[in-house]
Design a protein around this motif. Structure first.
Motif, PDB file in Angstrom:
ATOM      1  N   LEU A  43       2.081   7.649   3.640  1.00 55.37           N
ATOM      2  CA  LEU A  43       2.776   7.024   2.510  1.00 55.37           C
ATOM      3  C   LEU A  43       4.014   6.278   2.976  1.00 55.37           C
ATOM      4  O   LEU A  43       4.303   5.166   2.517  1.00 55.37           O
ATOM      5  CB  LEU A  43       3.159   8.100   1.492  1.00 55.37           C
ATOM      6  CG  LEU A  43       2.000   8.727   0.706  1.00 55.37           C
ATOM      7  CD1 LEU A  43       2.510   9.877  -0.147  1.00 55.37           C
ATOM      8  CD2 LEU A  43       1.323   7.678  -0.170  1.00 55.37           C
ATOM      9  N   ILE A  44       4.775   6.898   3.895  1.00 59.61           N
ATOM     10  CA  ILE A  44       5.976   6.229   4.416  1.00 59.61           C
ATOM     11  C   ILE A  44       5.596   4.950   5.147  1.00 59.61           C
ATOM     12  O   ILE A  44       6.243   3.904   5.001  1.00 59.61           O
ATOM     13  CB  ILE A  44       6.755   7.182   5.344  1.00 59.61           C
ATOM     14  CG1 ILE A  44       7.364   8.318   4.517  1.00 59.61           C
ATOM     15  CG2 ILE A  44       7.837   6.443   6.104  1.00 59.61           C
ATOM     16  CD1 ILE A  44       7.976   9.418   5.349  1.00 59.61           C
ATOM     17  N   GLN A  45       4.521   5.013   5.916  1.00 62.50           N
ATOM     18  CA  GLN A  45       4.091   3.821   6.647  1.00 62.50           C
ATOM     19  C   GLN A  45       3.679   2.712   5.675  1.00 62.50           C
ATOM     20  O   GLN A  45       4.049   1.545   5.853  1.00 62.50           O
ATOM     21  CB  GLN A  45       2.934   4.182   7.573  1.00 62.50           C
ATOM     22  CG  GLN A  45       2.527   3.055   8.513  1.00 62.50           C
ATOM     23  CD  GLN A  45       1.461   3.508   9.498  1.00 62.50           C
ATOM     24  OE1 GLN A  45       1.014   4.645   9.433  1.00 62.50           O
ATOM     25  NE2 GLN A  45       1.069   2.619  10.382  1.00 62.50           N
ATOM     26  N   LYS A  46       2.923   3.101   4.628  1.00 67.59           N
ATOM     27  CA  LYS A  46       2.522   2.101   3.641  1.00 67.59           C
ATOM     28  C   LYS A  46       3.733   1.550   2.886  1.00 67.59           C
ATOM     29  O   LYS A  46       3.821   0.360   2.595  1.00 67.59           O
ATOM     30  CB  LYS A  46       1.527   2.721   2.662  1.00 67.59           C
ATOM     31  CG  LYS A  46       0.164   3.002   3.279  1.00 67.59           C
ATOM     32  CD  LYS A  46      -0.771   3.619   2.260  1.00 67.59           C
ATOM     33  CE  LYS A  46      -2.137   3.921   2.881  1.00 67.59           C
ATOM     34  NZ  LYS A  46      -3.069   4.540   1.909  1.00 67.59           N
ATOM     35  N   TRP A  47       4.697   2.441   2.562  1.00 72.05           N
ATOM     36  CA  TRP A  47       5.912   1.991   1.876  1.00 72.05           C
ATOM     37  C   TRP A  47       6.700   1.010   2.726  1.00 72.05           C
ATOM     38  O   TRP A  47       7.228   0.022   2.239  1.00 72.05           O
ATOM     39  CB  TRP A  47       6.765   3.194   1.511  1.00 72.05           C
ATOM     40  CG  TRP A  47       7.992   2.823   0.723  1.00 72.05           C
ATOM     41  CD1 TRP A  47       8.099   2.649  -0.610  1.00 72.05           C
ATOM     42  CD2 TRP A  47       9.295   2.578   1.273  1.00 72.05           C
ATOM     43  NE1 TRP A  47       9.376   2.303  -0.962  1.00 72.05           N
ATOM     44  CE2 TRP A  47      10.143   2.249   0.181  1.00 72.05           C
ATOM     45  CE3 TRP A  47       9.821   2.604   2.554  1.00 72.05           C
ATOM     46  CZ2 TRP A  47      11.482   1.957   0.347  1.00 72.05           C
ATOM     47  CZ3 TRP A  47      11.166   2.303   2.713  1.00 72.05           C
ATOM     48  CH2 TRP A  47      11.988   1.978   1.626  1.00 72.05           C
ATOM     49  N   GLU A  48       6.790   1.304   4.022  1.00 74.35           N
ATOM     50  CA  GLU A  48       7.487   0.381   4.914  1.00 74.35           C
ATOM     51  C   GLU A  48       6.794  -0.976   4.956  1.00 74.35           C
ATOM     52  O   GLU A  48       7.449  -2.026   4.931  1.00 74.35           O
ATOM     53  CB  GLU A  48       7.563   0.985   6.321  1.00 74.35           C
ATOM     54  CG  GLU A  48       8.517   2.163   6.441  1.00 74.35           C
ATOM     55  CD  GLU A  48       8.529   2.738   7.837  1.00 74.35           C
ATOM     56  OE1 GLU A  48       7.670   2.300   8.645  1.00 74.35           O
ATOM     57  OE2 GLU A  48       9.376   3.596   8.125  1.00 74.35           O
ATOM     58  N   GLU A  49       5.465  -0.950   5.010  1.00 67.35           N
ATOM     59  CA  GLU A  49       4.748  -2.222   5.027  1.00 67.35           C
ATOM     60  C   GLU A  49       4.970  -2.986   3.726  1.00 67.35           C
ATOM     61  O   GLU A  49       5.245  -4.199   3.733  1.00 67.35           O
ATOM     62  CB  GLU A  49       3.258  -1.955   5.235  1.00 67.35           C
ATOM     63  CG  GLU A  49       2.926  -1.395   6.623  1.00 67.35           C
ATOM     64  CD  GLU A  49       1.459  -1.046   6.757  1.00 67.35           C
ATOM     65  OE1 GLU A  49       0.733  -1.201   5.742  1.00 67.35           O
ATOM     66  OE2 GLU A  49       1.036  -0.618   7.851  1.00 67.35           O
ATOM     67  N   LYS A  50       4.902  -2.297   2.579  1.00 63.57           N
ATOM     68  CA  LYS A  50       5.120  -2.952   1.292  1.00 63.57           C
ATOM     69  C   LYS A  50       6.554  -3.436   1.146  1.00 63.57           C
ATOM     70  O   LYS A  50       6.808  -4.522   0.594  1.00 63.57           O
ATOM     71  CB  LYS A  50       4.777  -1.985   0.149  1.00 63.57           C
ATOM     72  CG  LYS A  50       3.299  -1.634   0.057  1.00 63.57           C
ATOM     73  CD  LYS A  50       2.487  -2.851  -0.335  1.00 63.57           C
ATOM     74  CE  LYS A  50       1.024  -2.495  -0.497  1.00 63.57           C
ATOM     75  NZ  LYS A  50       0.192  -3.665  -0.836  1.00 63.57           N
ATOM     76  N   SER A  51       7.530  -2.637   1.627  1.00 68.42           N
ATOM     77  CA  SER A  51       8.931  -3.054   1.530  1.00 68.42           C
ATOM     78  C   SER A  51       9.188  -4.294   2.374  1.00 68.42           C
ATOM     79  O   SER A  51       9.923  -5.202   1.954  1.00 68.42           O
ATOM     80  CB  SER A  51       9.843  -1.901   1.974  1.00 68.42           C
ATOM     81  OG  SER A  51       9.610  -1.572   3.336  1.00 68.42           O
ATOM     82  N   ARG A  52       8.584  -4.350   3.564  1.00 70.11           N
ATOM     83  CA  ARG A  52       8.746  -5.566   4.381  1.00 70.11           C
ATOM     84  C   ARG A  52       8.170  -6.772   3.650  1.00 70.11           C
ATOM     85  O   ARG A  52       8.763  -7.862   3.642  1.00 70.11           O
ATOM     86  CB  ARG A  52       8.044  -5.371   5.731  1.00 70.11           C
ATOM     87  CG  ARG A  52       8.706  -4.348   6.645  1.00 70.11           C
ATOM     88  CD  ARG A  52       8.153  -4.459   8.051  1.00 70.11           C
ATOM     89  NE  ARG A  52       8.567  -3.342   8.877  1.00 70.11           N
ATOM     90  CZ  ARG A  52       7.826  -2.272   9.124  1.00 70.11           C
ATOM     91  NH1 ARG A  52       6.622  -2.186   8.582  1.00 70.11           N
ATOM     92  NH2 ARG A  52       8.285  -1.298   9.890  1.00 70.11           N
ATOM     93  N   GLU A  53       7.008  -6.566   3.051  1.00 67.87           N
ATOM     94  CA  GLU A  53       6.391  -7.667   2.315  1.00 67.87           C
ATOM     95  C   GLU A  53       7.250  -8.084   1.120  1.00 67.87           C
ATOM     96  O   GLU A  53       7.447  -9.276   0.852  1.00 67.87           O
ATOM     97  CB  GLU A  53       4.998  -7.237   1.853  1.00 67.87           C
ATOM     98  CG  GLU A  53       4.221  -8.328   1.139  1.00 67.87           C
ATOM     99  CD  GLU A  53       2.854  -7.849   0.712  1.00 67.87           C
ATOM    100  OE1 GLU A  53       2.146  -8.621   0.030  1.00 67.87           O
ATOM    101  OE2 GLU A  53       2.499  -6.705   1.066  1.00 67.87           O
ATOM    102  N   PHE A  54       7.823  -7.115   0.406  1.00 65.15           N
ATOM    103  CA  PHE A  54       8.668  -7.414  -0.750  1.00 65.15           C
ATOM    104  C   PHE A  54       9.928  -8.156  -0.328  1.00 65.15           C
ATOM    105  O   PHE A  54      10.346  -9.138  -0.967  1.00 65.15           O
ATOM    106  CB  PHE A  54       9.023  -6.111  -1.458  1.00 65.15           C
ATOM    107  CG  PHE A  54       9.972  -6.280  -2.604  1.00 65.15           C
ATOM    108  CD1 PHE A  54       9.527  -6.768  -3.828  1.00 65.15           C
ATOM    109  CD2 PHE A  54      11.322  -5.983  -2.442  1.00 65.15           C
ATOM    110  CE1 PHE A  54      10.412  -6.933  -4.880  1.00 65.15           C
ATOM    111  CE2 PHE A  54      12.198  -6.140  -3.487  1.00 65.15           C
ATOM    112  CZ  PHE A  54      11.755  -6.620  -4.713  1.00 65.15           C
ATOM    113  N   ILE A  55      10.565  -7.686   0.758  1.00 70.27           N
ATOM    114  CA  ILE A  55      11.787  -8.343   1.238  1.00 70.27           C
ATOM    115  C   ILE A  55      11.491  -9.765   1.681  1.00 70.27           C
ATOM    116  O   ILE A  55      12.259 -10.711   1.418  1.00 70.27           O
ATOM    117  CB  ILE A  55      12.417  -7.521   2.382  1.00 70.27           C
ATOM    118  CG1 ILE A  55      12.930  -6.187   1.837  1.00 70.27           C
ATOM    119  CG2 ILE A  55      13.537  -8.284   3.058  1.00 70.27           C
ATOM    120  CD1 ILE A  55      13.359  -5.207   2.904  1.00 70.27           C
TER     121      ILE A  55
END
Length: 367
Positions: free
Chosen positions: A274-286
């Motif tokens: 979940l943390i890995q997916k969140w990091e990927e999504k946060s990078r995409e959002f930023i």
């Protein structure tokens, strides 16, 4: 001295006596009918009293060198091995394998001593004689089992079973008042040594059982044996049963710990994903946010375009000053100086003052 027929001579050329000649002719007529080694392993080995050797042909004494050459060709080499064979184990089987493979064509007879004889000279056994007989019958290397075998081998016993050689380990076996019960066999040239298997013996197995007696007693109580069958006292029985309950509780706690560890591991693995997916999504959002609201983002360009359009809407271009003001058509009355054109409002205070001054100058000219 009687004259012998020409065919009654020995191999060395020395004439044979009439009795020797008749014995030689009888030996030529008799054929060996000794039992042959087992070729099938689907049935247990027979007992000697059920299938004894009834061969009438004389068994010539063989040397070890002759036996290793595979002679005689018309009968197998009869090898004898004896023992107690209590708690039959791999050391016993290995010794019998060596005895069976001593010569190219061997018939292995195994003698097993009875309970009475064993208890008298060696001690109490774990397995009774019937169990020990059956254990030997089902060994693949054994061709024949001799029940109630003698403790010391006699010439009569060797002759009865037509034994060529005796196989045993070479360690002197002192028993029944003798330093070595196989001494006379060795002197007769009939002894063939085998090698012991280190680390395994009946005594070693019994020692393990005695050493871990409590463990095995608790085990058998748990499997349904009674304290009377195990010769366990009332107090020891209760103690063993309590220890079994404690062990069960320990096992349950251990299982719970293992399951909890497995659950924690799964949770950690899921949280890591979940943390890995969140990091990927946060990078995409930023990245998307910067593309939209960054210094050179699309929002800034859109804002600049809209602000430019608004400025153009609020401040359009002025009409040219050189437009004719006096050459108007006579049908139209001149607009009063205080009426401003709707199409060209003053863009700024300076422009408004300039228009007012021009209007005043026009009025002076008209005067």
């Amino acid at each position: 001295m009687p004259v012998l027929a020409p065919d009654a001579e020995s191999e060395t050329g020395i004439p044979k006596s009439p009795s020797e000649a008749r014995r030689s002719e009888a030996m030529e007529e008799l054929e060996h009918t000794c039992p042959q080694p087992r070729l099938t392993l689907t049935a247990p080995a027979p007992f000697a009293d059920e299938t004894s050797c009834q061969c009438q042909a004389p068994h010539e004494k063989l040397t070890i060198a002759q036996a290793r050459l595979g002679t005689p060709a018309d009968r197998p080499v009869r090898v004898y091995a004896d023992g107690i064979f209590d708690l039959f184990h791999s050391g016993h089987a290995r010794a019998l394998m060596q005895a069976k493979t001593l010569f190219p064509n061997s018939y292995l007879l195994v003698g097993v001593c009875s309970d009475d004889l064993t208890h008298k000279f060696k001690g109490f056994t774990v397995m009774n004689e019937t169990e020990r007989y059956e254990a030997l019958r089902h060994c693949r290397y054994v061709d024949e089992v001799i029940r109630d075998a003698p403790w010391t081998l006699t010439p009569e016993f060797l002759e009865k079973h037509k034994i060529d050689f005796v196989a045993h380990d070479d360690i002197p076996y002192s028993s029944a008042g003798s330093d070595d019960v196989y001494k006379h066999i060795k002197e007769a040239g009939m002894f063939v040594p085998t090698q012991r298997t280190e680390g395994i013996s009946t005594s070693d197995i019994i020692t393990r059982i005695v050493r871990d007696y409590d463990v095995y007693a608790r085990r058998n109580l748990q499997r349904g044996y009674t304290a009377k069958q195990l010769n366990v006292s009332f107090i020891n029985e209760k103690k063993y049963r309590f220890q079994n309950q404690v062990d069960k509780m320990k096992e349950k706690v251990k299982n719970v710990e293992e399951k909890s560890k497995e659950f924690v591991y799964k949770v950690e693995e899921k949280s890591h994903d979940l943390i890995q997916k969140w990091e990927e999504k946060s990078r995409e959002f930023i990245g998307n946010f910067l593309e939209l609201f960054g210094p050179d983002g699309a929002w800034k360009q859109m804002f600049q375009e809209r602000s430019g359009r608004m400025l153009q809407a609020f401040s359009p271009r002025q009409s040219p000053n050189s437009s004719p003001t006096r050459g108007r058509s006579p049908s139209r009355s001149p607009s009063p100086p205080w009426v401003f054109s709707k199409a060209s409002p003053p863009s700024s205070p300076k422009a408004a003052s300039a228009s007012l001054s021009s209007m005043s100058e026009g009025d002076e000219d008209e005067k």
